[in-house]
Write an enzyme that holds these catalytic residues in place. Structure first.
Site, PDB file in Angstrom:
ATOM      1  CG  ASP A 152      -0.396   0.063   2.523  1.00 28.62           C
ATOM      2  OD1 ASP A 152       0.740   0.412   2.553  1.00 28.62           O
ATOM      3  OD2 ASP A 152      -1.165  -0.097   3.517  1.00 28.62           O
ATOM      4  CG  ASN A 160      -6.647  11.115  -0.168  1.00 28.39           C
ATOM      5  OD1 ASN A 160      -6.389  11.333  -1.428  1.00 28.39           O
ATOM      6  ND2 ASN A 160      -7.271   9.917   0.130  1.00 28.39           N
ATOM      7  CG  HIS A 165     -10.740  12.892  -1.410  1.00 32.26           C
ATOM      8  ND1 HIS A 165     -10.363  11.594  -0.835  1.00 32.26           N
ATOM      9  CD2 HIS A 165     -11.029  13.502  -0.677  1.00 32.26           C
ATOM     10  CE1 HIS A 165     -10.724  11.823   0.547  1.00 32.26           C
ATOM     11  NE2 HIS A 165     -11.430  12.874   0.606  1.00 32.26           N
ATOM     12  CG  ASP A 169      -9.331   9.758  -7.185  1.00 33.52           C
ATOM     13  OD1 ASP A 169      -9.154   9.013  -6.162  1.00 33.52           O
ATOM     14  OD2 ASP A 169     -10.313  10.360  -7.198  1.00 33.52           O
ATOM     15  CD  GLU A 195      -4.481   3.199   1.781  1.00 36.03           C
ATOM     16  OE1 GLU A 195      -3.853   3.357   3.000  1.00 36.03           O
ATOM     17  OE2 GLU A 195      -5.538   3.340   1.426  1.00 36.03           O
TER      18      GLU A 195
END
Length: 274
Positions: A152, A160, A165, A169, A195
């Site tokens: 991750d 974030n 956000h 992304d 993630e």
């Protein structure tokens, strides 16, 4: 479900029967029956190529029967009826075939969406479950090595919170792009949610998987992640394990997850194997 070979034989027999019937019975509208097995053929092969092939076959059968095999003279009225019948048959056949093709494409697309993560365009957890239902028995039967990497993005929540956000992304998509470039075609790349990602490496022993994991970790660390002209520092923590005979998918992932937990606790941005 009927066997496909049997269905093809049934279609072929239907075409032959309708062809013979029309040779001996002078009723032009009987040719409309020819398009029933033609549509059945398209149901088995919903493609434009299959549609054109079977459509031309039906047309040739009608021409051969009416203008080659039958010796009696065709009156103008009968010729018009044949043309109208052929045109109506083609129209109905094409509409039905195009509808079948569109439906098949839609079903295929929906099936793909059900097994694909929409953000990163890689497989999702459901795909992994279906894949492993077949992969584990093969692995056990052939005694073939299989390695799983779970990783991750470090401090993803901070990304974030700091950049929004949309930036998060962007990072997820770019990480996925980096990994896709580095794995084999036979490897399975999964986004399990948030993630977290999984890379399944069939026919790959642990040591070889560790080398790949380390290359991926370094590549992500050196990749430039830029959002609105701001550089975002991105690293990943990775846990890796090799399949042990008798494990199910949950146990396999749990073992890799333990390795990931150790990687995080020992400072992140590293690969840990169990």
């Amino acid at each position: 479900m009927l066997d496909r070979k049997f269905m093809y034989l049934l279609i072929l027999a239907s075409l032959a029967l309708i062809f013979i019937l029309n040779v001996y019975v002078s009723i032009p509208t009987l040719w409309l029956l020819l398009w029933i097995p033609a549509i059945a053929f398209v149901i088995l092969n919903p493609t434009r190529k299959a549609t054109m092939i079977i459509g031309m076959v039906c047309t040739v059968l009608m021409v051969v029967a009416e203008f080659v095999l039958r010796q009696n003279f065709i009156h103008p009225e009968e010729a018009v009826q044949l043309l109208v019948t052929g045109a109506v048959g083609w129209a109905v056949f094409l509409m039905a075939s195009l509808s079948l093709i569109k439906s098949r494409k839609l079903i295929k697309r929906l099936r793909g969406l059900a097994l694909t993560d929409p953000l990163t365009d890689i497989h999702n957890r459901r795909y992994l479950e279906l894949y492993m239902e077949k992969a584990i028995p093969i692995c056990q039967r052939n005694d073939d090595p299989m390695t799983l990497i779970i990783f991750d993005i470090d401090h993803f929540k901070s990304i974030n919170d700091s950049y929004g956000h949309n930036a998060g992304d962007m990072v997820l998509k770019k990480v996925a792009e980096v990994v896709k470039r580095m794995i084999r075609h036979s490897d399975v790349f999964i986004r399990t949610g948030g993630e977290e990602f999984i890379i399944l490496l069939p026919s790959c022993p642990l040591q070889q998987g560790m080398k790949l994991a380390e290359r991926i970790r370094k590549e992500i660390e050196s990749t430039s992640f830029t959002y609105k002209e701001t550089r975002i520092w991105v690293t990943v923590s990775m846990g890796i394990t090799e399949y042990i005979r008798g494990q199910d998918l949950h146990q396999f992932i749990e073992r890799a997850d333990q390795a990931l937990y150790r990687a995080k606790n020992s400072g992140r941005n590293r690969v840990v194997a169990i």
